[in-house]
Design a protein around this motif. Sequence first.
Motif, PDB file in Angstrom:
ATOM      1  N   ILE A  82      33.435   0.389 -69.586  1.00 42.03           N
ATOM      2  CA  ILE A  82      32.325  -0.178 -68.815  1.00 42.03           C
ATOM      3  C   ILE A  82      32.594  -0.108 -67.310  1.00 42.03           C
ATOM      4  N   SER A  83      33.787  -0.531 -66.860  1.00 43.47           N
ATOM      5  CA  SER A  83      34.084  -0.521 -65.419  1.00 43.47           C
ATOM      6  C   SER A  83      34.065   0.882 -64.812  1.00 43.47           C
ATOM      7  N   PRO A  84      34.715   1.897 -65.438  1.00 46.91           N
ATOM      8  CA  PRO A  84      34.625   3.257 -64.869  1.00 46.91           C
ATOM      9  C   PRO A  84      33.193   3.765 -64.786  1.00 46.91           C
ATOM     10  N   ALA A  85      32.350   3.390 -65.755  1.00 42.66           N
ATOM     11  CA  ALA A  85      30.957   3.831 -65.726  1.00 42.66           C
ATOM     12  C   ALA A  85      30.187   3.162 -64.592  1.00 42.66           C
ATOM     13  N   ILE A  86      30.509   1.911 -64.281  1.00 34.56           N
ATOM     14  CA  ILE A  86      29.855   1.229 -63.150  1.00 34.56           C
ATOM     15  C   ILE A  86      30.269   1.882 -61.833  1.00 34.56           C
ATOM     16  N   MET A  87      31.569   2.214 -61.702  1.00 36.88           N
ATOM     17  CA  MET A  87      32.059   2.809 -60.456  1.00 36.88           C
ATOM     18  C   MET A  87      31.553   4.230 -60.253  1.00 36.88           C
ATOM     19  N   SER A  88      31.414   4.995 -61.340  1.00 35.98           N
ATOM     20  CA  SER A  88      30.997   6.407 -61.230  1.00 35.98           C
ATOM     21  C   SER A  88      29.884   6.686 -62.227  1.00 35.98           C
ATOM     22  N   PRO A  89      28.682   6.169 -61.968  1.00 34.42           N
ATOM     23  CA  PRO A  89      27.595   6.328 -62.954  1.00 34.42           C
ATOM     24  C   PRO A  89      27.208   7.782 -63.208  1.00 34.42           C
ATOM     25  N   LYS A  90      27.391   8.656 -62.219  1.00 36.99           N
ATOM     26  CA  LYS A  90      27.036  10.065 -62.441  1.00 36.99           C
ATOM     27  C   LYS A  90      27.939  10.713 -63.483  1.00 36.99           C
ATOM     28  N   LEU A  91      29.222  10.375 -63.460  1.00 34.23           N
ATOM     29  CA  LEU A  91      30.166  10.981 -64.393  1.00 34.23           C
ATOM     30  C   LEU A  91      29.908  10.541 -65.827  1.00 34.23           C
TER      31      LEU A  91
ATOM     32  N   ASP B 168      25.396   6.632 -52.550  1.00 33.16           N
ATOM     33  CA  ASP B 168      25.797   6.719 -51.143  1.00 33.16           C
ATOM     34  C   ASP B 168      26.878   5.671 -50.876  1.00 33.16           C
ATOM     35  N   ALA B 169      27.386   5.649 -49.648  1.00 31.19           N
ATOM     36  CA  ALA B 169      28.533   4.786 -49.327  1.00 31.19           C
ATOM     37  C   ALA B 169      28.219   3.305 -49.570  1.00 31.19           C
ATOM     38  N   ARG B 170      27.020   2.878 -49.183  1.00 29.17           N
ATOM     39  CA  ARG B 170      26.652   1.463 -49.345  1.00 29.17           C
ATOM     40  C   ARG B 170      26.578   1.079 -50.822  1.00 29.17           C
ATOM     41  N   THR B 171      25.871   1.886 -51.614  1.00 32.74           N
ATOM     42  CA  THR B 171      25.733   1.597 -53.050  1.00 32.74           C
ATOM     43  C   THR B 171      27.074   1.699 -53.763  1.00 32.74           C
ATOM     44  N   SER B 172      27.908   2.656 -53.349  1.00 35.83           N
ATOM     45  CA  SER B 172      29.239   2.809 -53.960  1.00 35.83           C
ATOM     46  C   SER B 172      30.074   1.553 -53.791  1.00 35.83           C
ATOM     47  N   ARG B 173      29.988   0.936 -52.607  1.00 33.09           N
ATOM     48  CA  ARG B 173      30.760  -0.281 -52.356  1.00 33.09           C
ATOM     49  C   ARG B 173      30.263  -1.427 -53.247  1.00 33.09           C
TER      50      ARG B 173
ATOM     51  N   LEU C 102      31.310  -4.850 -58.031  1.00 36.62           N
ATOM     52  CA  LEU C 102      30.866  -5.316 -59.347  1.00 36.62           C
ATOM     53  C   LEU C 102      31.882  -4.895 -60.420  1.00 36.62           C
ATOM     54  N   ALA C 103      32.400  -3.682 -60.318  1.00 41.91           N
ATOM     55  CA  ALA C 103      33.395  -3.201 -61.278  1.00 41.91           C
ATOM     56  C   ALA C 103      34.680  -4.032 -61.186  1.00 41.91           C
ATOM     57  N   LYS C 104      35.074  -4.421 -59.968  1.00 39.91           N
ATOM     58  CA  LYS C 104      36.254  -5.274 -59.787  1.00 39.91           C
ATOM     59  C   LYS C 104      36.056  -6.617 -60.502  1.00 39.91           C
ATOM     60  N   ALA C 105      34.863  -7.161 -60.364  1.00 41.91           N
ATOM     61  CA  ALA C 105      34.577  -8.440 -61.027  1.00 41.91           C
ATOM     62  C   ALA C 105      34.655  -8.295 -62.545  1.00 41.91           C
ATOM     63  N   VAL C 106      34.128  -7.188 -63.074  1.00 39.80           N
ATOM     64  CA  VAL C 106      34.173  -6.944 -64.516  1.00 39.80           C
ATOM     65  C   VAL C 106      35.623  -6.760 -64.979  1.00 39.80           C
ATOM     66  N   GLN C 107      36.432  -6.063 -64.176  1.00 40.30           N
ATOM     67  CA  GLN C 107      37.854  -5.895 -64.510  1.00 40.30           C
ATOM     68  C   GLN C 107      38.577  -7.244 -64.537  1.00 40.30           C
ATOM     69  N   THR C 108      38.260  -8.099 -63.576  1.00 43.11           N
ATOM     70  CA  THR C 108      38.881  -9.425 -63.533  1.00 43.11           C
ATOM     71  C   THR C 108      38.519 -10.232 -64.778  1.00 43.11           C
ATOM     72  N   ILE C 109      37.251 -10.143 -65.174  1.00 43.12           N
ATOM     73  CA  ILE C 109      36.815 -10.840 -66.393  1.00 43.12           C
ATOM     74  C   ILE C 109      37.525 -10.242 -67.608  1.00 43.12           C
TER      75      ILE C 109
END
Length: 806
Positions: free
Chosen positions: A477-486, A495-500, A505-512
């Motif tokens: 789930i986290s890799p898919a959030i970080m790189s949805p195209k892949l 773009d840079a803003r959306t990537s951040r 969000l992926a960091k939060a999911v990893q923490t959970i």
Amino acid sequence: MSKRSTLFIRIVEGKNLPVKDITGSSDPYCIVKIDNEAIIRTATIWTTLSPFWGEEYNVHLPPSFRTVSFYVLDEDSLSRDDVIGKVSISKEILTSKPQGVDGWMNLSEIDPDEEVQGEIHLQISVQGDGEIPRKLCCKVLEARDLAKKDRNGASDPFVRVRYNGKTYESAVVKKSCYPRWNTSFEFELDETSADSLLSVEVWDWDLVSRNDFLGKVLFNINKLQSAQQEEGWFRLGPDKSKHSEYEGTLGSLRLQLRLRDEVVLPSSHYKPLTELLSQSVGSQLNGNWPDLIMLMDETTTAESRQEVANNLVKLFLGQGLVKEFLDVLFKLELEKTTEPNTLFRSNSLASKSMESFLKVAGMQYLHRLLGPIVNRIFEEKKYVELDPSKVELKEAGCAGLHRHQTESDVIQQSCSLLQSYLSELLTAILQSASYCPLLICQTFQQLYHRVQESFPDPEYRKVKFIAVTSLLCLRFISPAIMSPKLFHLREKHADARTSRTLLLLAKAVQTIGNMDTLTCCSKEPWMVCLQPAIQQGICQLKDFIIKLVSCRESEDLELQTRMSLQCGTMEKEGFLFLHRTKDKCMPMTSPFKKYYVTISKDTLSYSRTQHSKKTSSISLPKIRAVEKVEEKCFGSANVMQIIWSEASGQQETLYLDCKSVNELNHWLSALRKACSHNTNTMSCYHPGIYKADRWSCCHQREKTDSGCDKTRHGVTLQEWYDPLDTDLEAQLIYQHLSSVQHAMREKNYKVREQQGAQETDSVRDHRKADELTKLFSVLQDLYDSHSAVEEEERLKNKTVFLELQT
């Protein structure tokens, strides 16, 4: 038996690219071409001279392909895109490096005289006998797939033939890349020259500027005299290469490539291997230890582990034993684990196999789960930042009409947005237990119980949950959030803003997923504002896992008919613009209308909307060709055509207009693979349209003319929804086992030495020895079968060569 070449492509990054925009930067993207046919376009990386793409593709190719080329361009909104440079790699280089090519490669300048393509049909003969002077006759019949040099999307080709100081030219064929000349030229044969050459050049005629070079073919006349005549299609080659003054100044690309030529034998040859592997996995059901799988785990190197895991998962999916195979790996992993917190955190065969399994079995589930939240983030494009050292106030904008936001305002607003995104995602995850594929539920169920049995103490009560989340959240789930195209969630990179935003969000999911808020907040204290949401998320995730692992095969029918595993059937769907030919004339205005197109098991159908009644359908077995259409026909480079035969025998054509070169090639690949076993396929076709009583490509007036270009059935892209090919997976596993056969013998020998020192002679030792003896025998049989096929192919080629000589 089947032959195919598979090219793995990873476009990693670029560096030191030249400035192409007035902003002092560039907007680079890559186009990948196989023998001048564009098959891939990467995302555009905005305002950078050192772009990172990280895009991976597997391309299935015909064995006859020659070159793969990477063109780097700068995207411009108002004018034509600027070409920066290219890297070309021949098939010979890829074949000479079976381990693959990995490294930085300098971009070279694009020389128009080297950018040639296509073939020319010639008949060259030596006429006459000893009494009269002999003549050299060159008949120029036609050409196909020539380079497009004019703005109208075509060329105005003519032929220039040179021999012994004399030059002749053919007539010019206007607006065609598929010209037909049927013109003959005669020269007096010079028998005194030891090295006489006949040159056939193709040029694009221009009224104002100089003519453009389209390619040439050279013939050694002395070699020709012994054969008297030579006829066939000859590939046009470039002019002599020129040394580029820009060598090394256009930047470079980092590429990873690996070409694999596979000869897949009939299924019966792989049956002993698949049975042996299946028996090894099934032996644990009888209380025995799966020694063969254990040896594979121990002898597989880190470099090949992901590929081997992928092959094994697909093979056992085809055998209906993937759940049992993964359970074996779970037991092996648990046996090696002493510290519970490290469970499934390394790149072991178990972790990599689960990663592959989730991608093959759970991609449709992932799209339904993450699609809405990812689309929302892309559409809103909100500025989100929690780290005070990275806050940019100018990016955040104004809070009101006259008041600029402060740093604390930005962080507070970002925290609220992330909590909103996280809340929506966790709700979706909790609800997804009801539609998660049954096979995935059962796999996590057995993992959950295996971990619970291994770590029963109360102090380890969280470990069974972390084991599930480390695979589901951290590797899927986290890799898919970080790189949805892949993961095919979006067509383009963020773009840079959306990537951040996606990264946070992926960091939060990893923490959970780690189920530990304190560690995260100690490493990144600026995440503390999300701590209440993360704590609540941990509780929700535990509830989700309990639901997930509580499934039973005997549950109601709705559970059984959950989102089905799509690896056994070919399916693709989406909106496209269609036009179906019904008469001779093509309308002047755009004939395309928007439809929802679906490829199912045996049919291509389309309707006005996704859920409306099907307007029409085409039987896939009746499709004769699926090919691209020339850009000049509809003013678009992304149009394809489907040619099929009706029950009456009449031939029909459906044109499909796609949004991009990637969408075009995805649909081409899906249809070509769905029609791969069709028998009544065409060997040639018209890349143009029939308009004004003639074909736009070759200007032939007969509508039933067979075609002026050859079909390209062999070029396809590998997709996540491709049908399983267990024979291919067995062939790849055979190759891997052959490569580690020596290591497996060594490992087994050492183990037996240790057991001999302990004077043990257990039943398991005998069974293990028998299993390995059988394996080595099976590998030898497969080796002998491949050797026989190679010898048969060699004799066949020798026979053809001798026939040509006579």
